[in-house]
Write a protein that holds these residues in place. Structure first.
Motif, PDB file in Angstrom:
ATOM      1  N   UNK A  12      24.238 -13.421  -8.138  1.00 63.43           N
ATOM      2  CA  UNK A  12      24.725 -12.770  -6.918  1.00 63.43           C
ATOM      3  C   UNK A  12      23.738 -11.716  -6.433  1.00 63.43           C
ATOM      4  N   UNK A  13      22.930 -11.138  -7.339  1.00 66.67           N
ATOM      5  CA  UNK A  13      21.926 -10.162  -6.927  1.00 66.67           C
ATOM      6  C   UNK A  13      20.782 -10.840  -6.178  1.00 66.67           C
ATOM      7  N   UNK A  14      20.446 -12.056  -6.590  1.00 64.68           N
ATOM      8  CA  UNK A  14      19.436 -12.829  -5.859  1.00 64.68           C
ATOM      9  C   UNK A  14      19.934 -13.113  -4.445  1.00 64.68           C
ATOM     10  N   UNK A  15      21.214 -13.490  -4.338  1.00 64.78           N
ATOM     11  CA  UNK A  15      21.796 -13.752  -3.025  1.00 64.78           C
ATOM     12  C   UNK A  15      21.834 -12.471  -2.197  1.00 64.78           C
ATOM     13  N   UNK A  16      22.200 -11.362  -2.839  1.00 67.59           N
ATOM     14  CA  UNK A  16      22.255 -10.083  -2.131  1.00 67.59           C
ATOM     15  C   UNK A  16      20.889  -9.729  -1.543  1.00 67.59           C
ATOM     16  N   UNK A  17      19.834  -9.937  -2.309  1.00 71.20           N
ATOM     17  CA  UNK A  17      18.483  -9.644  -1.820  1.00 71.20           C
ATOM     18  C   UNK A  17      18.154 -10.477  -0.592  1.00 71.20           C
ATOM     19  N   UNK A  18      18.568 -11.733  -0.605  1.00 80.62           N
ATOM     20  CA  UNK A  18      18.327 -12.607   0.537  1.00 80.62           C
ATOM     21  C   UNK A  18      19.127 -12.142   1.750  1.00 80.62           C
ATOM     22  N   UNK A  19      20.364 -11.708   1.517  1.00 80.21           N
ATOM     23  CA  UNK A  19      21.210 -11.237   2.623  1.00 80.21           C
ATOM     24  C   UNK A  19      20.679  -9.931   3.206  1.00 80.21           C
ATOM     25  N   UNK A  20      20.117  -9.072   2.350  1.00 83.31           N
ATOM     26  CA  UNK A  20      19.490  -7.852   2.855  1.00 83.31           C
ATOM     27  C   UNK A  20      18.360  -8.191   3.826  1.00 83.31           C
ATOM     28  N   UNK A  21      17.580  -9.204   3.485  1.00 84.87           N
ATOM     29  CA  UNK A  21      16.488  -9.631   4.363  1.00 84.87           C
ATOM     30  C   UNK A  21      17.031 -10.180   5.678  1.00 84.87           C
ATOM     31  N   UNK A  22      18.131 -10.922   5.591  1.00 89.69           N
ATOM     32  CA  UNK A  22      18.769 -11.449   6.792  1.00 89.69           C
ATOM     33  C   UNK A  22      19.214 -10.321   7.718  1.00 89.69           C
ATOM     34  N   UNK A  23      19.769  -9.271   7.130  1.00 87.52           N
ATOM     35  CA  UNK A  23      20.281  -8.149   7.922  1.00 87.52           C
ATOM     36  C   UNK A  23      19.170  -7.386   8.640  1.00 87.52           C
ATOM     37  N   UNK A  24      17.976  -7.418   8.094  1.00 85.12           N
ATOM     38  CA  UNK A  24      16.865  -6.695   8.714  1.00 85.12           C
ATOM     39  C   UNK A  24      16.593  -7.193  10.127  1.00 85.12           C
ATOM     40  N   UNK A  25      16.921  -8.439  10.389  1.00 77.58           N
ATOM     41  CA  UNK A  25      16.674  -9.001  11.714  1.00 77.58           C
ATOM     42  C   UNK A  25      17.886  -8.977  12.620  1.00 77.58           C
ATOM     43  N   UNK A  26      18.926  -8.252  12.220  1.00 75.39           N
ATOM     44  CA  UNK A  26      20.162  -8.206  13.002  1.00 75.39           C
ATOM     45  C   UNK A  26      20.446  -6.785  13.472  1.00 75.39           C
ATOM     46  N   UNK A  27      21.328  -6.663  14.444  1.00 76.00           N
ATOM     47  CA  UNK A  27      21.670  -5.365  15.029  1.00 76.00           C
ATOM     48  C   UNK A  27      23.139  -5.034  14.766  1.00 76.00           C
ATOM     49  N   UNK A  28      23.497  -3.736  14.762  1.00 76.36           N
ATOM     50  CA  UNK A  28      24.899  -3.359  14.579  1.00 76.36           C
ATOM     51  C   UNK A  28      25.805  -4.072  15.580  1.00 76.36           C
ATOM     52  N   UNK A  29      26.893  -4.612  15.072  1.00 74.97           N
ATOM     53  CA  UNK A  29      27.838  -5.326  15.917  1.00 74.97           C
ATOM     54  C   UNK A  29      27.622  -6.820  15.944  1.00 74.97           C
ATOM     55  N   UNK A  30      26.451  -7.291  15.502  1.00 73.78           N
ATOM     56  CA  UNK A  30      26.205  -8.734  15.469  1.00 73.78           C
ATOM     57  C   UNK A  30      27.145  -9.401  14.460  1.00 73.78           C
ATOM     58  N   UNK A  31      27.673 -10.571  14.781  1.00 78.40           N
ATOM     59  CA  UNK A  31      28.533 -11.277  13.820  1.00 78.40           C
ATOM     60  C   UNK A  31      27.740 -11.718  12.602  1.00 78.40           C
ATOM     61  N   UNK A  32      28.320 -11.540  11.421  1.00 73.32           N
ATOM     62  CA  UNK A  32      27.686 -11.944  10.174  1.00 73.32           C
ATOM     63  C   UNK A  32      28.169 -13.346   9.823  1.00 73.32           C
ATOM     64  N   UNK A  33      27.283 -14.204   9.296  1.00 77.11           N
ATOM     65  CA  UNK A  33      27.693 -15.580   8.993  1.00 77.11           C
ATOM     66  C   UNK A  33      28.898 -15.633   8.056  1.00 77.11           C
ATOM     67  N   UNK A  34      29.642 -16.721   8.130  1.00 81.73           N
ATOM     68  CA  UNK A  34      30.843 -16.880   7.306  1.00 81.73           C
ATOM     69  C   UNK A  34      30.471 -17.088   5.840  1.00 81.73           C
TER      70      UNK A  34
END
Length: 237
Positions: A12-34
């Protein structure tokens, strides 16, 4: 024996690291994937994905809005100091206000009487308010003041404004404060008032404020969302 200084990352930490990278390209209020889409994309179980999501929620990177999840705005960083958190938030360019939960008057028990240096059974005024920033409920504050210290407070005080400013207009000069801070989880009522679930981490701040003569002014219990708030303190040598 050789100690491994690079412990193995859990799945889950590997996944978390990937999700952190995903968030870097997103803005507050943007919908997060399901959760389903993310679990499929990372080829992990829903439980593993939920562990990573949980860490993001606690860190304040994402937030729940009903049944949807969106990218969260940066945490509110406020000074741990004497003063109004509403005023401090506004100085940082955020909208801030208070929502009235209720006023009450009751008799002090032995513990509160000792904190406020009053007799057991003496009348105490209690004010409970929700603190908001940018229309998000981030804190629940309960303030208790000896009734004879501030007569007429319930009738004249505008709950949307700073209580400290009101006390200063009544001639009270603030002296030291004693703060204790710990982490807790909210009970069902507190979670409902803050529109979060009972697994949301909280900062619990208990404060006793004194005037310049060393006489207690108030006892305050403040519960702040750990996923939305960060506090700073400046200490001298």
């Amino acid at each position: 024996m050789v100690v491994d200084t690079e412990p193995r990352m859990l799945k889950h930490q590997v996944v978390r690291k990937s999700l952190d990278s995903l968030l870097e390209g997103m803005s507050p209020g943007d919908p997060f994937p399901s959760e389903r889409d993310l679990a499929d994309a990372h080829d992990v179980s829903r439980e593993t994905l939920r562990q990573a999501i949980r860490e993001l929620l606690v860190a304040g990177r994402i937030e729940r809005r009903g049944r949807t999840t969106v990218v969260a705005a940066p945490k509110v960083v406020l000074p741990l100091a004497i003063g109004s958190y509403t005023e401090a938030a506004r100085e940082k360019g955020m909208s801030a206000t208070r929502i009235l939960v209720g006023w009450s008057t009751y008799s002090a028990d032995a513990e509160l009487a000792e904190l406020l240096h009053i007799d057991t059974g003496a009348p105490v005024v209690q004010l409970e308010r929700v603190f908001t920033t940018d229309d998000t409920r981030v804190g629940l504050e309960t303030t208790r003041i000896p009734a004879d210290r501030i007569p007429g407070l319930i009738e004249t005080f505008d709950y949307r404004t700073s209580l400290y400013a009101e006390l200063r207009t009544r001639g009270i000069i603030f002296g030291p404060v004693v703060d204790t801070i710990e982490t807790v989880l909210p009970d069902a009522r507190e979670a409902a008032l803050l529109t979060v679930d009972t697994r949301t981490p909280m900062f619990l701040l208990n404060r006793t404020s004194y005037d310049d003569q060393g006489v207690p002014i108030e006892q305050r219990r403040s519960l702040y969302r750990g996923d939305r708030m960060t506090f700073t303190a400046v200490m001298g040598a």
